[in-house]
Design a protein around this motif. Structure first.
Motif, mmCIF file in Angstrom:
data_model
loop_
_atom_site.group_PDB
_atom_site.id
_atom_site.type_symbol
_atom_site.label_atom_id
_atom_site.label_comp_id
_atom_site.label_asym_id
_atom_site.label_seq_id
_atom_site.Cartn_x
_atom_site.Cartn_y
_atom_site.Cartn_z
ATOM 1 N N ASN A 1 14.982 29.853 51.191
ATOM 2 C CA ASN A 1 14.411 30.908 50.364
ATOM 3 C C ASN A 1 13.215 31.577 51.042
ATOM 4 O O ASN A 1 12.384 30.912 51.658
ATOM 5 C CB ASN A 1 13.983 30.339 49.015
ATOM 6 C CG ASN A 1 13.507 31.418 48.067
ATOM 7 O OD1 ASN A 1 12.325 31.716 47.982
ATOM 8 N ND2 ASN A 1 14.443 32.051 47.376
ATOM 9 N N THR B 1 11.281 34.132 49.285
ATOM 10 C CA THR B 1 10.595 34.930 48.263
ATOM 11 C C THR B 1 9.129 35.150 48.583
ATOM 12 O O THR B 1 8.611 36.276 48.470
ATOM 13 C CB THR B 1 10.715 34.248 46.884
ATOM 14 O OG1 THR B 1 12.090 34.132 46.536
ATOM 15 C CG2 THR B 1 10.002 35.065 45.808
ATOM 16 N N TYR C 1 6.682 24.052 44.851
ATOM 17 C CA TYR C 1 7.782 24.761 44.220
ATOM 18 C C TYR C 1 8.988 24.874 45.150
ATOM 19 O O TYR C 1 8.891 24.694 46.369
ATOM 20 C CB TYR C 1 7.334 26.176 43.828
ATOM 21 C CG TYR C 1 7.262 27.108 45.030
ATOM 22 C CD1 TYR C 1 8.355 27.917 45.364
ATOM 23 C CD2 TYR C 1 6.142 27.159 45.866
ATOM 24 C CE1 TYR C 1 8.323 28.740 46.485
ATOM 25 C CE2 TYR C 1 6.099 27.970 46.968
ATOM 26 C CZ TYR C 1 7.196 28.764 47.282
ATOM 27 O OH TYR C 1 7.174 29.559 48.398
ATOM 28 N N ILE D 1 12.694 27.595 45.189
ATOM 29 C CA ILE D 1 13.404 28.688 44.518
ATOM 30 C C ILE D 1 14.853 28.723 45.013
ATOM 31 O O ILE D 1 15.108 28.617 46.215
ATOM 32 C CB ILE D 1 12.710 30.036 44.777
ATOM 33 C CG1 ILE D 1 11.302 30.019 44.164
ATOM 34 C CG2 ILE D 1 13.517 31.202 44.182
ATOM 35 C CD1 ILE D 1 10.470 31.247 44.467
ATOM 36 N N ASN E 1 17.673 32.718 41.493
ATOM 37 C CA ASN E 1 16.326 33.116 41.052
ATOM 38 C C ASN E 1 15.745 32.183 39.999
ATOM 39 O O ASN E 1 15.105 32.625 39.046
ATOM 40 C CB ASN E 1 16.316 34.557 40.536
ATOM 41 C CG ASN E 1 16.281 35.580 41.660
ATOM 42 O OD1 ASN E 1 15.873 35.263 42.772
ATOM 43 N ND2 ASN E 1 16.724 36.784 41.382
ATOM 44 N N THR E 2 15.969 30.903 40.188
ATOM 45 C CA THR E 2 15.317 29.887 39.368
ATOM 46 C C THR E 2 14.227 29.228 40.192
ATOM 47 O O THR E 2 14.450 28.840 41.342
ATOM 48 C CB THR E 2 16.318 28.817 38.902
ATOM 49 O OG1 THR E 2 17.348 29.428 38.129
ATOM 50 C CG2 THR E 2 15.629 27.749 38.061
ATOM 51 N N CYS E 3 13.038 29.122 39.623
ATOM 52 C CA CYS E 3 11.926 28.453 40.295
ATOM 53 C C CYS E 3 11.783 27.044 39.747
ATOM 54 O O CYS E 3 11.608 26.849 38.538
ATOM 55 C CB CYS E 3 10.628 29.230 40.092
ATOM 56 S SG CYS E 3 9.196 28.456 40.901
ATOM 57 N N LEU F 1 5.678 35.322 40.156
ATOM 58 C CA LEU F 1 7.086 35.117 39.816
ATOM 59 C C LEU F 1 7.642 36.328 39.069
ATOM 60 O O LEU F 1 8.750 36.802 39.367
ATOM 61 C CB LEU F 1 7.254 33.857 38.961
ATOM 62 C CG LEU F 1 7.058 32.508 39.646
ATOM 63 C CD1 LEU F 1 7.234 31.378 38.629
ATOM 64 C CD2 LEU F 1 8.029 32.313 40.801
ATOM 65 N N ILE G 1 11.724 36.731 39.126
ATOM 66 C CA ILE G 1 12.188 35.358 38.860
ATOM 67 C C ILE G 1 11.795 34.995 37.441
ATOM 68 O O ILE G 1 10.612 34.884 37.121
ATOM 69 C CB ILE G 1 11.569 34.372 39.872
ATOM 70 C CG1 ILE G 1 12.068 34.715 41.283
ATOM 71 C CG2 ILE G 1 11.913 32.931 39.515
ATOM 72 C CD1 ILE G 1 11.373 33.965 42.375
ATOM 73 N N ILE H 1 12.416 29.171 34.931
ATOM 74 C CA ILE H 1 11.518 28.162 35.487
ATOM 75 C C ILE H 1 11.939 26.792 34.972
ATOM 76 O O ILE H 1 12.132 26.606 33.774
ATOM 77 C CB ILE H 1 10.051 28.439 35.093
ATOM 78 C CG1 ILE H 1 9.617 29.814 35.619
ATOM 79 C CG2 ILE H 1 9.129 27.348 35.611
ATOM 80 C CD1 ILE H 1 8.314 30.301 35.035
#
Length: 382
Positions: free
Chosen positions: A123, A125, A185, A187, A191-193, A271, A276, A279
């Protein structure tokens, strides 16, 4: 894959006894394993009452594991320095910490877990923050800017990446810094954190700067303003506890670390800007907890053993209760952040969603932070 299988089978045999050997060193890492073939048990290593890794498709499992290890070797994240970076010990170390960072449900369904870890590594992001970026956040914190830096973690940490949040102020050509929060974190492609922990940032060892120490104390005093109006919305039970008229300690949103509330609010702004909106907060990693417990149990000194056991419980308390409480506190201020489910209602995670339509926060200081990080025109590169 044959080489990988040999290492993995060696590892899971040792793990069932709660003690993995890497380069002659003992590591208190323990879990059980059952491998199935055609719905029948093919291989099992079962020791004490440990987490159980269930592998129902061995070929798919090793394909995913090999892809993950290849990517880790390519990334070359920080690891124990005496290990051969491409050999048996290093690969065993990588596999060990892969499962140290697995949740309870991920042990029962390991292939999606490994693929998720691959997505974490791939990722990009927040790679635009790799060199750090500063955001204007208003004048309240002595005119400081919020510095946000994306950093790569070592293999032994819960995630491959973290974001560090720091308040920075320039006084007479000298920079004063006050670390706020590190968020660990990952990701995924959907698009899920996934958030694993909120931690006080580690500061490099250096000579004490009296001006910087004064700056930190001023910031910490200012952070108390984040408590304005919160107690009025607490339960009568908690008010009674705080007033000393009751010994019962109910759940609340007041007993949190103010700097964590500040940093987590800033993270939510990033986010939301990145689109995103899902969560998942991971409150419990069973092998990490058990590893500390095994290490404590192996101490012969009873006083030291008790001290380590109490420390382990305190760490887990912060990783669950205080972690969830901090998110609930940010939800109180940020109506964009909504609770979807508590841990073990839907799955083992605290599930949250971020609204696509932003509304102002009910605390003006946090509102300045949130808006400052979302307004990219107010930023400048370090």
């Amino acid at each position: 894959m044959i080489f990988m299988k040999e290492i993995f089978y060696e590892l899971i045999k040792e793990a069932s006894q709660g003690n993995i050997i890497i380069d002659g060193e003992e590591w208190p890492i323990g879990f059980n394993t059952i491998i199935y073939e055609d719905s029948k048990e093919k291989v099992s290593f079962i020791g004490n009452n440990l987490s159980l890794l269930r592998i129902t498709n061995e070929e798919a499992f090793f394909n995913a594991l090999e892809e993950y290890i290849s990517l880790e070797l390519e990334k070359n994240r920080r690891a124990i320095p005496f290990l051969d970076q491409t050999g048996h010990s290093h690969i065993k170390y990588l596999i060990s910490y892969l499962f140290v960072n697995a949740s309870t449900e991920e042990f029962t369904n390991p292939i999606p877990f490994i693929k998720r870890r691959i997505e974490f590594l791939q990722n990009d992001t927040f790679t635009y923050l790799n060199d750090g970026q500063r955001f204007n956040i208003g004048d309240f914190f002595l005119g400081s800017q919020m510095e946000v830096t994306n950093r790569e973690n070592s293999i032994s940490m819960e995630t491959a990446s973290r974001l560090d949040f720091t308040l920075v102020n320039r006084v007479e050509e000298k920079e004063l810094r006050c670390p706020i929060l590190s968020i660990y974190y990952g990701i995924t492609e959907d698009n899920t954190c996934y958030i694993y922990s909120l931690m006080k940032p580690k500061e490099p060892k250096k000579n004490i700067d009296q001006n910087e120490e004064k700056f930190k104390k001023k910031i910490n005093r200012l952070l108390y303003k984040l408590q304005d109006g919160v107690m009025e919305n607490e339960s009568e039970e908690f008010k009674a506890y705080k007033n000393g008229t009751s010994d019962y300690y109910p759940e609340n949103i007041t007993d949190v670390t103010s700097s964590f509330v500040l940093g987590l609010t800033a993270f939510m702004a990033l986010l939301e800007s990145a689109g995103i909106n899902k969560i998942k907060v991971i409150p419990y990693l069973p092998v990490r907890y058990l590893s500390r417990s095994i290490a404590a149990d192996n101490i012969s000194d009873e006083e030291k053993r008790t001290e380590l056991q109490e420390r382990n419980n305190a760490i887990q308390y912060n990783a669950t209760n205080k972690l969830i409480r901090t998110f609930r506190r940010v939800m109180y201020h940020l109506k964009d952040l909504e609770l979807y489910s508590f841990p073990y209602e839907l799955d083992e995670c605290l599930n949250l969603t971020l609204s696509e339509e932003h509304t102002d926060l009910n605390n003006p200081l946090l509102n300045d932070i949130f808006n400052g990080l979302q307004d990219q025109e107010k930023t400048k590169k370090i």
